[in-house]
Scaffold this motif. Structure first.
Motif, PDB file in Angstrom:
ATOM      1  N   VAL A  26       6.128   1.052  18.121  1.00 46.32           N
ATOM      2  CA  VAL A  26       5.560   1.084  16.772  1.00 46.32           C
ATOM      3  C   VAL A  26       4.768  -0.196  16.511  1.00 46.32           C
ATOM      4  O   VAL A  26       4.938  -1.209  17.188  1.00 46.32           O
ATOM      5  N   LYS A  27       3.915  -0.132  15.484  1.00 46.22           N
ATOM      6  CA  LYS A  27       3.125  -1.285  15.040  1.00 46.22           C
ATOM      7  C   LYS A  27       3.300  -1.437  13.534  1.00 46.22           C
ATOM      8  O   LYS A  27       3.366  -0.442  12.794  1.00 46.22           O
ATOM      9  N   LEU A  28       3.379  -2.682  13.080  1.00 43.06           N
ATOM     10  CA  LEU A  28       3.473  -2.983  11.658  1.00 43.06           C
ATOM     11  C   LEU A  28       2.060  -3.084  11.095  1.00 43.06           C
ATOM     12  O   LEU A  28       1.269  -3.927  11.531  1.00 43.06           O
ATOM     13  N   VAL A  29       1.739  -2.211  10.151  1.00 43.35           N
ATOM     14  CA  VAL A  29       0.393  -2.171   9.569  1.00 43.35           C
ATOM     15  C   VAL A  29       0.508  -2.205   8.052  1.00 43.35           C
ATOM     16  O   VAL A  29       1.559  -1.886   7.470  1.00 43.35           O
ATOM     17  N   GLN A  30      -0.587  -2.580   7.406  1.00 42.15           N
ATOM     18  CA  GLN A  30      -0.621  -2.620   5.948  1.00 42.15           C
ATOM     19  C   GLN A  30      -1.406  -1.418   5.441  1.00 42.15           C
ATOM     20  O   GLN A  30      -2.560  -1.197   5.827  1.00 42.15           O
ATOM     21  N   GLN A  31      -0.774  -0.652   4.590  1.00 40.79           N
ATOM     22  CA  GLN A  31      -1.373   0.553   4.036  1.00 40.79           C
ATOM     23  C   GLN A  31      -1.231   0.518   2.521  1.00 40.79           C
ATOM     24  O   GLN A  31      -0.117   0.490   1.995  1.00 40.79           O
ATOM     25  N   ASP A  32      -2.376   0.510   1.822  1.00 39.93           N
ATOM     26  CA  ASP A  32      -2.368   0.458   0.358  1.00 39.93           C
ATOM     27  C   ASP A  32      -1.529  -0.709  -0.167  1.00 39.93           C
ATOM     28  O   ASP A  32      -0.767  -0.575  -1.125  1.00 39.93           O
ATOM     29  N   GLY A  33      -1.660  -1.861   0.506  1.00 43.62           N
ATOM     30  CA  GLY A  33      -0.968  -3.062   0.054  1.00 43.62           C
ATOM     31  C   GLY A  33       0.488  -3.148   0.444  1.00 43.62           C
ATOM     32  O   GLY A  33       1.168  -4.110   0.075  1.00 43.62           O
ATOM     33  N   GLN A  34       0.994  -2.180   1.207  1.00 44.27           N
ATOM     34  CA  GLN A  34       2.405  -2.190   1.610  1.00 44.27           C
ATOM     35  C   GLN A  34       2.497  -2.157   3.132  1.00 44.27           C
ATOM     36  O   GLN A  34       1.773  -1.405   3.800  1.00 44.27           O
ATOM     37  N   TRP A  35       3.421  -2.973   3.662  1.00 45.66           N
ATOM     38  CA  TRP A  35       3.651  -2.959   5.100  1.00 45.66           C
ATOM     39  C   TRP A  35       4.464  -1.728   5.479  1.00 45.66           C
ATOM     40  O   TRP A  35       5.441  -1.381   4.809  1.00 45.66           O
TER      41      TRP A  35
END
Length: 397
Positions: A344-353
């Motif tokens: 998995v990868k930690l990404v930011q989506q709509d201001g949330q990790w």
């Protein structure tokens, strides 16, 4: 099949810790495992000292005006403070006898006649760092079994320790099996693949601080595999292989280890990575990783790396509890019998990790490991829906 936790505990219990030690100067000890505890022979700080640039005084004398009777820079030994006076003092300088407070210079006003008046009430003990406030003489400063960090080396220096006793590096011999393997840079003939396992495993071992002997590619031959095992056992604490630990007719590692030593474990309920071999050859421990690159990589991170760290003498945990993040993906068809470790990868989506998974979780897709920040561990049969909070097991970079 053993569970992942059972296999990890089994390996840790059988880890043979390196016993040979050496003494290293501080500047050469980074990343090594401490073999003996470090005890403080002095207090830190060694005596009461000033936390500020300012004025040392007796709080009973109030806010002044008071004359300056001496100047105390760091590194000098002050005279006892004359009654009814203040001492100009600087950060780290010893507190003179008779003073019980330091007023920062921003709260002091120097009069035309040289006397000092303070703009705030003076409280006993203010802005004084007490002797032994950081470290008391006789305290254990660094525990044995700790991997030494830059802060540890500074801490040892702060108590005057110039040399540390550490374990010698763990010696690991590696080889890779398979007639189909070709080294990068060589032409790839039909039916062959490039030996990717060598190029993630050897650097991983070196980053762990191991002294690595790379014995290269071994052909699919029982007799040749036995010869290599004998050579490796003579020079290493641990022998590691990739491939050849399954039950195929050309998988000779399992049979070779059984002929030269003992094989105690080889099936674990983990996906990817089911065929893990463990045992002994002579006095050396043996670990046989699966040949599929993702299976080998995940098994190493989850099970083998902790085992090697214990063999090297590491007793203290280096990782904090994993942080949890919401899933940004679904996992609808889990394995019913084995724990799964998704890349998995930690990404930011709509201001949330949030966590995203690599689309193809196949055991041969090494791209998923290069892409990933870490692993998500799922229990057998565990489904994931978006928003589920999952722990991220980091993959060190």
């Amino acid at each position: 099949m053993l569970t992942v936790d059972q296999a990890r505990d089994w390996l840790l219990q059988r880890a043979q810790v390196v016993r040979t030690t050496e003494s290293l100067p501080l500047l050469q000890a980074l990343g090594r495992i401490l073999a003996e505890p470090v005890l403080a022979t002095v207090d830190v700080p060694p005596q009461d000292n000033s936390a500020m640039d300012g004025y040392a005084l007796s709080s009973a004398d109030g806010i002044g005006p008071l004359p300056v009777s001496q100047r105390i820079p760091a590194g000098c030994q002050p005279q006892p403070l004359q009654a009814g006076t203040v001492a100009r003092i600087f950060t780290g300088a010893p507190i003179p006898a008779g003073a019980d407070a330091v007023v920062m210079q921003e709260q002091a006003e120097v009069q035309d006649d040289g006397q000092v008046t303070f703009t705030q009430p003076v409280k006993p003990g203010q802005n004084i760092r007490r002797a032994g406030e950081d470290i008391c003489q006789g305290a254990t400063v660094l525990a044995a079994g700790k991997m030494l960090t830059t802060a540890d080396l500074g801490l040892a220096a702060s108590i005057g320790v110039p040399v540390l006793t550490v374990y010698r590096p763990l010696r690991v011999a590696v080889f890779f099996t398979g007639d189909e393997l070709t080294e990068p840079g060589q032409p790839l003939v039909p039916g062959h693949i490039y030996n990717s396992n060598r190029y993630w495993l050897v650097p991983e071992l070196m980053r762990l601080g191991c002294e690595v002997t790379d014995l290269g590619i071994v052909p699919d031959s029982l007799s040749r595999t036995r010869e290599i095992l004998q050579d490796a056992a003579a020079l290493a604490d641990v022998i590691m292989t990739c491939g050849g630990v399954s039950v195929g007719e050309e998988d000779h590692v399992k049979a070779a280890v059984e002929a030269e030593g003992s094989l105690d474990l080889w099936k674990i309920a983990i996906k990817p990575g089911k065929p893990l071999a463990s045992g002994k050859v002579g006095q050396a421990g043996f670990i046989g990783l699966p040949g599929n690159p993702v299976s080998g990589f995940v098994t190493y991170q989850v099970l083998v790396k902790p085992y090697l760290q214990r063999c090297a003498g590491l007793l203290t945990e280096t990782d904090t509890a994993p942080a949890r993040y919401p899933a940004g993906f679904a996992w609808e068809r889990p394995d019913a019998r084995r724990e799964e470790f998704l890349r998995v990868k930690l990404v930011q989506q709509d201001g949330q990790w949030q966590l995203q998974r690599y689309p193809n979780q196949g055991s041969g897709v090494l791209t998923s490991c290069a892409w990933a920040d870490g692993l998500v561990r799922l229990a057998p049969g565990q489904q994931v829906v978006p928003g589920d909070m999952l722990a991220l097991l980091s993959i060190a970079v």
